[in-house]
Scaffold this active site. Structure first.
Site, PDB file in Angstrom:
ATOM      1  CD  GLU A   1       0.096   7.337   4.177  1.00 44.47           C
ATOM      2  OE1 GLU A   1       0.468   8.576   4.156  1.00 44.47           O
ATOM      3  OE2 GLU A   1      -0.061   6.737   5.334  1.00 44.47           O
TER       4      GLU A   1
ATOM      5  CD  GLU B   1      -6.574   7.278   7.959  1.00 45.79           C
ATOM      6  OE1 GLU B   1      -5.685   6.715   7.031  1.00 45.79           O
ATOM      7  OE2 GLU B   1      -6.349   7.380   8.919  1.00 45.79           O
TER       8      GLU B   1
ATOM      9  CE  LYS C   1      -2.482   1.331   3.658  1.00 49.50           C
ATOM     10  NZ  LYS C   1      -2.199   2.848   4.100  1.00 49.50           N
TER      11      LYS C   1
HETATM   12  O1  KIV Z   1      -1.501   2.053   8.748  1.00 50.23           O
HETATM   13  C1  KIV Z   1      -2.648   1.668   8.865  1.00 50.23           C
HETATM   14  O2  KIV Z   1      -3.109   1.454   9.681  1.00 50.23           O
HETATM   15  C2  KIV Z   1      -3.391   2.332   7.835  1.00 50.23           C
HETATM   16  C3  KIV Z   1      -4.888   2.306   8.121  1.00 50.23           C
HETATM   17  C4  KIV Z   1      -5.281   3.284   9.037  1.00 50.23           C
HETATM   18  C5  KIV Z   1      -5.564   2.346   6.612  1.00 50.23           C
HETATM   19  O3  KIV Z   1      -2.998   2.741   6.954  1.00 50.23           O
END
Ligand code: KIV
Length: 272
Positions: free
Chosen positions: A124, A191, A122
């Site tokens: 950002e 988010e 993931k």
């Molecule tokens: O790091 C995390 O826990 C996240 C979630 C809040 C989506 O990115």
């Protein structure tokens, strides 16, 4: 009578997540950072486990997600992957390991996948990280996007308040969501944005949209320590607590201390 072996639980794939969106089945995602908890939540039927950089907060006690390193994320991810039989394991690329160049983003992703055995990463951001997303995907690594409140940019935002209330930020968020879909991201975390905006995005993209403080979209994600009531101070409106483990653990430890001090533990049956 022969005992039939239990059917193997099938692993969730990025493709299946998209099918779930197609048939309107909601996706349940939680964070985990260690073997024991990952095993429990995988057996309980969670679809996606996120090894989030929120480990920086809830495991390491840092104020933000910024200090956690790639080595530390890989350590957490490796422990989680060992425990998981069914869920898709997604790992956050931490702050400072993809912003420099798309080559750096690719190298970080490859380290995560190779060393931990995770199934996806993931990242950002929207248009700012387009080249990195494309480069990571070109190596066959599935990418989940993350828009709205992106905690790695907390010092730019200055506050953890709801994002994209302003028209211009909302417009950019919708454009970024479409861009991430076009690039090939398999899913998107939104988010802390207004529910109506998140619903609009979920309708306009075919990939699953997983919300945290973003109303009712294709799925939900929470930080496990928050939903289990281990963290006590963090009380945002979107957080539903499903347990009060802080009280349970406190009670158990108080009883243990009492039993040790009074020699009630161990008893005769607990001795060899
Ligand atoms: O790091 C995390 O826990 C996240 C979630 C809040 C989506 O990115």
């Amino acid at each position: 009578m022969s005992v039939q072996p239990k059917p193997e639980r099938k692993r969730i794939t990025t493709h299946q997540l998209q099918e779930m969106k197609g048939r309107g089945e909601k996706i349940a995602m939680l964070t985990a950072y260690d073997y024991s908890m990952a095993r429990i939540i995988d057996r309980a039927g969670i679809d996606i486990i996120l090894v989030g950089d929120s480990a920086s907060n809830v495991m390491a006690g840092n104020e933000t997600t910024l200090p956690i390193t790639l080595d530390q994320m890989i350590y957490h991810a490796t422990s989680v992957v060992k425990a998981v039989k069914r869920a898709l394991v997604v790992v956050d690329i931490p702050f400072g390991y993809y912003q420099g160049s798309s080559g750096e983003a690719l190298r970080s992703s490859i380290r995560i996948m190779k060393e931990s055995g995770a199934h996806a990463v993931k990242i950002e951001g929207g248009s700012e990280v387009k080249d990195s997303v494309l480069r990571i995907l070109s190596a066959g690594v599935p990418v989940m996007g993350h828009l709205g409140l992106t905690p790695q940019s907390i010092y730019k935002f200055g506050t953890y308040t709801v994002r994209a209330r302003e028209e211009s930020e909302a417009v950019k968020l919708v454009e970024d969501a479409k861009l991430l879909e076009e690039c090939g991201c398999f899913a998107l975390v939104l988010e802390k944005i207004p529910a109506a905006l998140a619903e609009k995005v979920a309708k306009q993209v075919r990939i699953p949209v997983i919300g945290i403080g973003a109303g009712s979209v294709d799925g939900q994600v929470l930080v496990m320590q928050d939903m289990l009531g281990i963290t006590q101070e963090f009380k945002p409106r979107f957080l539903r607590r499903y347990a009060d483990l802080s009280s349970v653990v406190t009670g158990a430890v108080q009883q243990y201390v009492k039993d040790v001090k009074s020699s009630a533990f161990p008893n005769e049956e607990e001795k060899y």
